[in-house]
Design a protein around this motif. Structure first.
Motif, PDB file in Angstrom:
ATOM      1  N   LEU A 165       0.726  -1.211   0.001  1.00 11.42           N
ATOM      2  CA  LEU A 165       0.074  -0.094   0.115  1.00 11.42           C
ATOM      3  C   LEU A 165       0.994   1.226   0.018  1.00 11.42           C
ATOM      4  CD1 LEU A 165      -2.611  -0.920   2.588  1.00 11.42           C
ATOM      5  CD2 LEU A 165      -3.202  -1.001   0.314  1.00 11.42           C
ATOM      6  N   ASP A 166       0.185   2.329  -0.493  1.00 11.15           N
ATOM      7  CA  ASP A 166       1.235   3.618  -0.355  1.00 11.15           C
ATOM      8  C   ASP A 166       0.644   4.314   0.960  1.00 11.15           C
ATOM      9  OD1 ASP A 166      -1.398   4.977  -0.368  1.00 11.15           O
ATOM     10  OD2 ASP A 166      -1.220   5.362  -2.541  1.00 11.15           O
ATOM     11  N   ALA A 167       1.374   5.109   1.298  1.00  9.53           N
ATOM     12  CA  ALA A 167       1.187   5.650   2.766  1.00  9.53           C
ATOM     13  C   ALA A 167      -0.076   6.129   3.224  1.00  9.53           C
ATOM     14  CB  ALA A 167       2.337   6.666   2.972  1.00  9.53           C
ATOM     15  N   ASP A 168      -0.692   6.772   2.333  1.00 12.36           N
ATOM     16  CA  ASP A 168      -2.278   7.274   2.454  1.00 12.36           C
ATOM     17  C   ASP A 168      -2.992   6.131   2.682  1.00 12.36           C
ATOM     18  OD1 ASP A 168      -1.555  10.000   2.494  1.00 12.36           O
ATOM     19  OD2 ASP A 168      -1.971  10.205   0.483  1.00 12.36           O
ATOM     20  N   ALA A 169      -2.818   5.021   1.787  1.00  9.21           N
ATOM     21  CA  ALA A 169      -3.758   3.898   2.116  1.00  9.21           C
ATOM     22  C   ALA A 169      -3.606   3.067   3.218  1.00  9.21           C
ATOM     23  CB  ALA A 169      -3.697   3.211   0.707  1.00  9.21           C
ATOM     24  N   HIS A 174      -4.839   1.063   8.499  1.00  6.33           N
ATOM     25  CA  HIS A 174      -4.438   0.466   9.693  1.00  6.33           C
ATOM     26  C   HIS A 174      -4.466   1.258  10.884  1.00  6.33           C
ATOM     27  CE1 HIS A 174      -3.115  -3.169   7.674  1.00  6.33           C
ATOM     28  NE2 HIS A 174      -2.411  -2.482   6.798  1.00  6.33           N
ATOM     29  N   VAL A 175      -4.635   2.569  10.611  1.00  8.53           N
ATOM     30  CA  VAL A 175      -4.800   3.372  11.905  1.00  8.53           C
ATOM     31  C   VAL A 175      -6.105   3.820  12.115  1.00  8.53           C
ATOM     32  CG1 VAL A 175      -3.824   5.776  12.797  1.00  8.53           C
ATOM     33  CG2 VAL A 175      -2.453   4.179  11.588  1.00  8.53           C
ATOM     34  N   LYS A 179      -7.728   7.993  16.229  1.00  7.57           N
ATOM     35  CA  LYS A 179      -6.271   8.248  16.171  1.00  7.57           C
ATOM     36  C   LYS A 179      -5.900   9.142  15.168  1.00  7.57           C
ATOM     37  CE  LYS A 179      -2.005   6.270  17.580  1.00  7.57           C
ATOM     38  NZ  LYS A 179      -1.377   5.139  17.942  1.00  7.57           N
ATOM     39  N   ARG A 180      -6.299   9.111  13.800  1.00  5.25           N
ATOM     40  CA  ARG A 180      -5.810   9.885  12.686  1.00  5.25           C
ATOM     41  C   ARG A 180      -6.168  11.262  13.126  1.00  5.25           C
ATOM     42  NH1 ARG A 180      -8.265   5.683   9.509  1.00  5.25           N
ATOM     43  NH2 ARG A 180      -9.745   7.191   8.772  1.00  5.25           N
ATOM     44  N   LYS A 181      -7.555  11.484  13.573  1.00  8.11           N
ATOM     45  CA  LYS A 181      -8.138  12.788  13.742  1.00  8.11           C
ATOM     46  C   LYS A 181      -7.423  13.503  14.794  1.00  8.11           C
ATOM     47  CE  LYS A 181     -12.162  15.220  15.366  1.00  8.11           C
ATOM     48  NZ  LYS A 181     -13.539  14.880  15.784  1.00  8.11           N
ATOM     49  N   GLU A 182      -6.641  12.626  16.030  1.00  7.95           N
ATOM     50  CA  GLU A 182      -6.016  13.253  17.002  1.00  7.95           C
ATOM     51  C   GLU A 182      -4.933  13.739  16.804  1.00  7.95           C
ATOM     52  OE1 GLU A 182      -4.543  14.316  20.952  1.00  7.95           O
ATOM     53  OE2 GLU A 182      -6.594  14.193  19.956  1.00  7.95           O
ATOM     54  N   ILE A 183      -3.990  12.844  15.828  1.00  6.80           N
ATOM     55  CA  ILE A 183      -2.724  13.378  15.354  1.00  6.80           C
ATOM     56  C   ILE A 183      -2.833  14.477  14.357  1.00  6.80           C
ATOM     57  CG2 ILE A 183      -0.764  12.385  13.631  1.00  6.80           C
ATOM     58  CD1 ILE A 183      -1.445   9.593  14.952  1.00  6.80           C
ATOM     59  N   ARG A 184      -3.851  14.833  13.542  1.00  7.34           N
ATOM     60  CA  ARG A 184      -4.193  15.801  12.585  1.00  7.34           C
ATOM     61  C   ARG A 184      -4.256  17.031  13.766  1.00  7.34           C
ATOM     62  NH1 ARG A 184      -7.534  12.445   9.603  1.00  7.34           N
ATOM     63  NH2 ARG A 184      -9.290  13.472  10.643  1.00  7.34           N
ATOM     64  N   ILE A 325       4.327   1.958  18.683  1.00  7.11           N
ATOM     65  CA  ILE A 325       4.479   1.644  17.301  1.00  7.11           C
ATOM     66  C   ILE A 325       3.554   0.284  16.729  1.00  7.11           C
ATOM     67  CG2 ILE A 325       6.358  -0.068  17.703  1.00  7.11           C
ATOM     68  CD1 ILE A 325       6.457   2.288  14.954  1.00  7.11           C
ATOM     69  N   ASP A 326       3.184  -0.164  17.802  1.00  5.76           N
ATOM     70  CA  ASP A 326       2.080  -1.371  17.422  1.00  5.76           C
ATOM     71  C   ASP A 326       0.785  -0.724  16.703  1.00  5.76           C
ATOM     72  OD1 ASP A 326       4.070  -3.298  18.200  1.00  5.76           O
ATOM     73  OD2 ASP A 326       2.574  -4.278  19.881  1.00  5.76           O
ATOM     74  N   GLY A 327       0.530   0.323  17.145  1.00  2.69           N
ATOM     75  CA  GLY A 327      -0.722   1.091  16.743  1.00  2.69           C
ATOM     76  C   GLY A 327      -0.441   1.640  15.527  1.00  2.69           C
ATOM     77  N   ILE A 328       0.679   1.641  14.917  1.00  4.30           N
ATOM     78  CA  ILE A 328       1.077   2.346  13.680  1.00  4.30           C
ATOM     79  C   ILE A 328       1.376   1.291  12.832  1.00  4.30           C
ATOM     80  CG2 ILE A 328       2.471   3.947  12.493  1.00  4.30           C
ATOM     81  CD1 ILE A 328       2.708   5.482  15.133  1.00  4.30           C
ATOM     82  N   TRP A 329       2.124   0.462  13.084  1.00  3.71           N
ATOM     83  CA  TRP A 329       2.978  -0.724  12.094  1.00  3.71           C
ATOM     84  C   TRP A 329       1.896  -1.974  12.130  1.00  3.71           C
ATOM     85  CZ3 TRP A 329       8.756  -0.582  11.705  1.00  3.71           C
ATOM     86  CH2 TRP A 329       9.245   0.729  11.231  1.00  3.71           C
ATOM     87  N   ALA A 330       1.306  -2.395  11.177  1.00  2.00           N
ATOM     88  CA  ALA A 330       0.576  -3.544  11.517  1.00  2.00           C
ATOM     89  C   ALA A 330       1.125  -5.048  11.376  1.00  2.00           C
ATOM     90  CB  ALA A 330      -0.760  -3.532  10.505  1.00  2.00           C
TER      91      ALA A 330
END
Length: 374
Positions: A165-169, A174-175, A179-184, A325-330
């Motif tokens: 997958l590319d980074a966006d996909a 996987h996140v 969590k994506r909203k909080e990081i933004r 890292i377990d929550g970012i890399w699947a």
């Protein structure tokens, strides 16, 4: 780069050129045993004087395997002499360098050296292998062929990044959305503090300054306060500086940083070899902890890795069940330990056989007793 320290030579030592060639074509890339990083470890780190470098060569004399080994007086809780692959405190993968396609021959030569070595103790304890990799597979098959005892004694999983997958996909897949909203939100809040830059080391000449910046950043945090930062000890500080310089020169170094108004708030060091990368160190400014700079730079790392067509995977080198890292890399990589029987002659052969079998019996009994507990 200079050759190995004399104290670490076993039946001669490989020339740096052929060592580089082996590392570049190894069945499993391992930058921690590449000369760029292993030689500084042998020069600077505690315990290095006891390390033996064992090499394997084919019938034509070509180098097909290389493994640093150190004799030990204990194995876990047991006072029994053994030998183990050298995994010092700055080493996070233990696969020996073995030429792709020659793993069985390389293992045969290495085990033969240990069989004949009085200093090797009663067995080989091997740590840090990929359970599904060609090196572990070849070890198990060779031991079965030779009638040599070989037992997996521990394993754990750690996060890795391996995806088409590319980074966006990948990020979307996987996140979690929350969590994506909080990081933004964190990224936007950080931008309010000053000029934020996200950089990746592009010039080898900048590596030494980035190394000093990393030492200072890590030392200013909790590791510095506890005395475990690289800069706290002369030995680890010297190792890090030499390893970074060598890795930059040999094309193994990948560093990222996030700066606010030109001052680093997060830095990350990767070592790359072949088509893989290993996350070695991360540091962040604890004054910015509310913005989660460690997570932000790991996101930068993920995006850089997935956009890099020369990389197939990245190993986090993290502890199992790592909360960040377990929550970012699947994906996961299973890391195993082995206990491998050594052979010998006469009384030595009998004592080695008894030690290998005896520890196995004791451990099986302990496991059985634990299993019966209510």
């Amino acid at each position: 780069m200079a050759s190995l320290p004399l104290a670490n030579r076993v039946a001669g030592a490989p020339a740096i050129a052929e060592w580089h060639l082996l590392a570049a074509h190894a069945a499993e890339p391992n930058p921690f045993y590449h000369p760029a990083i292993l030689v500084p470890a042998l020069r600077h780190l505690e315990g290095a004087a006891d390390v033996r470098i064992i090499e394997a060569r084919n019938k034509d004399g070509a180098l097909t395997g290389l493994m640093p080994v150190v004799p030990k007086a204990h194995h876990a809780r047991y006072r029994v002499q053994n030998s183990t692959n050298w995994m010092h405190g700055q080493c996070f993968f233990g696969a020996p360098l073995m030429q792709a396609g020659a793993e069985a021959q390389a293992w045969s030569e290495i085990l033969a050296v240990l069989d004949a070595a009085g200093w090797a103790g009663h067995f080989l304890h091997f740590d840090g292998l990929d359970a599904d990799g060609p090196v572990a597979t070849a070890l198990e098959r060779l031991c079965a062929t030779q009638g040599r005892g070989c037992k997996r004694i521990a394993s754990h999983e750690r996060a890795m990044l391996r995806s088409s997958l590319d980074a966006d996909a990948y990020w979307e897949t996987h996140v979690r959305a929350k969590k994506r909203k909080e990081i933004r939100r964190l990224i936007n809040r950080l931008a309010e503090l000053g000029h934020v830059t996200h950089r990746r080391l592009a010039n080898e000449d900048d590596a030494s300054q980035w190394a000093e910046d990393f030492i200072a950043l890590e030392g200013a945090g909790w590791k510095g306060a506890e005395g475990t930062a690289l800069g706290n000890a002369r030995e680890t500080r010297a190792f890090f500086r030499d390893a970074i310089a060598n890795a930059a020169q040999d094309g193994l170094l990948d560093m990222l940083r996030i700066d606010v108004d030109a001052a680093p708030i997060a830095m990350l060091v990767n070592f790359r070899l072949g088509r893989g990368a290993f996350s070695y160190k991360i540091a962040f400014d604890e004054k910015f902890a509310r913005f989660s700079p460690g997570i932000l730079i790991e996101i930068d790392n993920m995006r850089a890795a997935l956009a890099d067509s020369s990389l197939d995977w990245s190993d986090s080198c993290a502890a199992p069940n790592h909360p960040m890292i377990d929550g970012i890399w699947a994906e996961r990589r299973r890391i195993v330990q082995y206990r491998v029987a050594l052979k010998g002659r006469g009384l030595q052969r009998l004592t080695r056989r008894a030690a290998f079998a005896g520890i196995g019996i004791v451990e099986d009994s302990i496991s059985s007793m634990k299993g019966r507990r209510p």
